[in-house]
Design an enzyme around this catalytic site. Structure first.
Site, mmCIF file in Angstrom:
data_model
loop_
_atom_site.group_PDB
_atom_site.id
_atom_site.type_symbol
_atom_site.label_atom_id
_atom_site.label_comp_id
_atom_site.label_asym_id
_atom_site.label_seq_id
_atom_site.Cartn_x
_atom_site.Cartn_y
_atom_site.Cartn_z
ATOM 1 N N ARG A 104 0.848 -1.193 0.000
ATOM 2 C CA ARG A 104 0.000 0.000 0.000
ATOM 3 C C ARG A 104 0.873 1.228 0.000
ATOM 4 O O ARG A 104 1.697 1.411 0.877
ATOM 5 C CB ARG A 104 -0.849 -0.006 1.276
ATOM 6 C CG ARG A 104 -2.288 -0.222 1.011
ATOM 7 C CD ARG A 104 -3.138 -0.236 2.230
ATOM 8 N NE ARG A 104 -2.671 0.453 3.410
ATOM 9 C CZ ARG A 104 -3.451 0.785 4.415
ATOM 10 N NH1 ARG A 104 -4.730 0.515 4.358
ATOM 11 N NH2 ARG A 104 -2.989 1.370 5.493
ATOM 12 N N THR A 108 -0.991 7.488 -0.829
ATOM 13 C CA THR A 108 -2.317 7.395 -1.462
ATOM 14 C C THR A 108 -3.169 6.258 -0.883
ATOM 15 O O THR A 108 -4.369 6.212 -1.129
ATOM 16 C CB THR A 108 -2.167 7.120 -2.971
ATOM 17 O OG1 THR A 108 -1.561 5.820 -3.126
ATOM 18 C CG2 THR A 108 -1.295 8.161 -3.650
ATOM 19 N N ASP A 200 0.457 -3.146 12.115
ATOM 20 C CA ASP A 200 0.892 -3.552 10.774
ATOM 21 C C ASP A 200 1.202 -5.056 10.791
ATOM 22 O O ASP A 200 2.164 -5.501 11.418
ATOM 23 C CB ASP A 200 2.134 -2.757 10.370
ATOM 24 C CG ASP A 200 2.481 -2.991 8.911
ATOM 25 O OD1 ASP A 200 2.478 -2.015 8.139
ATOM 26 O OD2 ASP A 200 2.750 -4.157 8.541
ATOM 27 N N ASP A 203 4.756 -6.164 9.475
ATOM 28 C CA ASP A 203 5.838 -5.834 10.407
ATOM 29 C C ASP A 203 5.808 -6.737 11.640
ATOM 30 O O ASP A 203 6.860 -7.172 12.123
ATOM 31 C CB ASP A 203 5.727 -4.361 10.844
ATOM 32 C CG ASP A 203 6.179 -3.411 9.750
ATOM 33 O OD1 ASP A 203 6.915 -3.847 8.844
ATOM 34 O OD2 ASP A 203 5.786 -2.226 9.798
HETATM 35 C C1 PRP Z 1 -1.285 -4.737 4.358
HETATM 36 C C2 PRP Z 1 -2.141 -5.976 4.491
HETATM 37 C C3 PRP Z 1 -2.976 -5.941 3.236
HETATM 38 C C4 PRP Z 1 -3.184 -4.458 3.027
HETATM 39 C C5 PRP Z 1 -4.561 -4.098 3.489
HETATM 40 O O1 PRP Z 1 -0.225 -4.955 3.522
HETATM 41 O O2 PRP Z 1 -1.405 -7.152 4.635
HETATM 42 O O3 PRP Z 1 -2.337 -6.513 2.115
HETATM 43 O O4 PRP Z 1 -2.213 -3.783 3.840
HETATM 44 O O5 PRP Z 1 -4.857 -2.791 3.192
HETATM 45 P P1 PRP Z 1 -5.953 -2.388 2.121
HETATM 46 O O6 PRP Z 1 -7.159 -3.235 2.382
HETATM 47 O O7 PRP Z 1 -6.199 -0.929 2.458
HETATM 48 O O8 PRP Z 1 -5.392 -2.571 0.753
HETATM 49 P P2 PRP Z 1 0.879 -3.833 3.262
HETATM 50 O O9 PRP Z 1 0.505 -2.975 2.111
HETATM 51 O O10 PRP Z 1 1.176 -3.133 4.556
HETATM 52 O O11 PRP Z 1 2.119 -4.676 2.779
HETATM 53 P P3 PRP Z 1 3.009 -5.747 3.575
HETATM 54 O O12 PRP Z 1 2.125 -6.951 3.828
HETATM 55 O O13 PRP Z 1 4.104 -6.019 2.622
HETATM 56 O O14 PRP Z 1 3.477 -5.110 4.861
HETATM 57 N N1 URA Z 2 -2.432 -3.117 6.900
HETATM 58 C C1 URA Z 2 -2.120 -3.606 8.120
HETATM 59 O O1 URA Z 2 -1.175 -4.387 8.259
HETATM 60 N N2 URA Z 2 -2.839 -3.203 9.170
HETATM 61 C C2 URA Z 2 -3.877 -2.354 9.057
HETATM 62 O O2 URA Z 2 -4.523 -2.041 10.083
HETATM 63 C C3 URA Z 2 -4.191 -1.868 7.784
HETATM 64 C C4 URA Z 2 -3.450 -2.257 6.713
#
Ligand code: PRP
Ligand code: URA
Length: 209
Positions: A104, A108, A200, A203
């Site tokens: 994400r 944005t 997160d 993380d």
């Molecule tokens: C997180 C999560 C989803 C997304 C959800 O991933 O694991 O994929 O955010 O958010 P959304 O519904 O608003 O799209 P992130 O983009 O943080 O990536 P990561 O898993 O690599 O940390």
């Molecule tokens: N992605 C995450 O990992 N946590 C949230 O709460 C939203 C997006």
């Protein structure tokens, strides 16, 4: 219209409570995500079709029921979806696994695609998309759209925690997709993180913060 199925089993809810806790470290977090995924997988697979077969037990012939129909494909959304794969594979060891890489954009909040590798026969499989978090729904919506472009017709999405905003967006964009969740939380904050959520997920799984 796709269904939203809340997995309310007491074991799932108990493990989710520990998962959310800020004191829970990466090792326990990973184990809990695996355990919750396995328990949710029991619900997600509860409508797999069965066919009658005849086998022979040491006592003689027997009519038994075995899973039939489409083979299963698991599609974790990187990174955090990876944490859910082992739990599902322990239930469906023959499933093939495709990967979708999305992050994400922090400004944005829109998903940015960086990787996609699917099994060759993806379009003939029952696909289960895995991601612990459904926030705005953008990542899940784009993932399902990609899978449909590849010819996939049967898709379920499994999230441990979902925001109401994400559920609404995903059901509107893909009304044919069933969504399985362990919790529908209150709302998103100004940074589009789920409240109360768990922070997160990527993380916390991989200890990157
Ligand atoms: C997180 C999560 C989803 C997304 C959800 O991933 O694991 O994929 O955010 O958010 P959304 O519904 O608003 O799209 P992130 O983009 O943080 O990536 P990561 O898993 O690599 O940390
Ligand atoms: N992605 C995450 O990992 N946590 C949230 O709460 C939203 C997006």
């Amino acid at each position: 219209m796709g269904k939203v199925i809340e997995c309310n089993h007491p074991l799932i809810q108990h493990k989710l409570a520990i998962l959310r806790d800020i004191q829970t470290g990466a090792k326990d977090f990973r184990e809990l995500v695996t355990e919750i995924s396995m328990l949710m997988g029991y619900e997600v697979t509860s409508d797999l079709p069965l066919e009658e077969r005849e086998i022979t037990t040491p006592m003689g012939p027997a009519k038994v029921h075995m899973i039939s129909g489409k083979k299963v494909g698991l599609v974790p959304i990187l990174r955090a979806g990876l944490g859910m794969v082992d739990g599902f594979l322990s239930l469906i060891p023959a499933a093939k696994v495709g990967h979708i890489g999305l992050y994400r954009d922090p400004a944005t909040f829109k998903p940015v695609s960086y990787y996609c590798k699917m099994p060759e026969d993806i379009q003939s499989r029952q696909i289960i998309v895995l991601d612990p978090m459904l926030a705005t729904g953008g990542s899940a919506i784009d993932s399902v759209s990609e899978l449909k472009k590849m010819g996939v017709t049967s898709i379920k999405v499994v999230n441990i925690i979902a925001a109401p905003e994400g559920i609404e967006a995903l059901t509107e964009a893909h009304p044919d997709v069933d969504i399985y969740v362990a919790s529908i939380d209150e709302r998103l904050n100004d940074h589009k993180y789920i409240l109360p959520g768990l922070g997160d997920a990527g993380d916390r799984l991989f200890g990157t913060k």
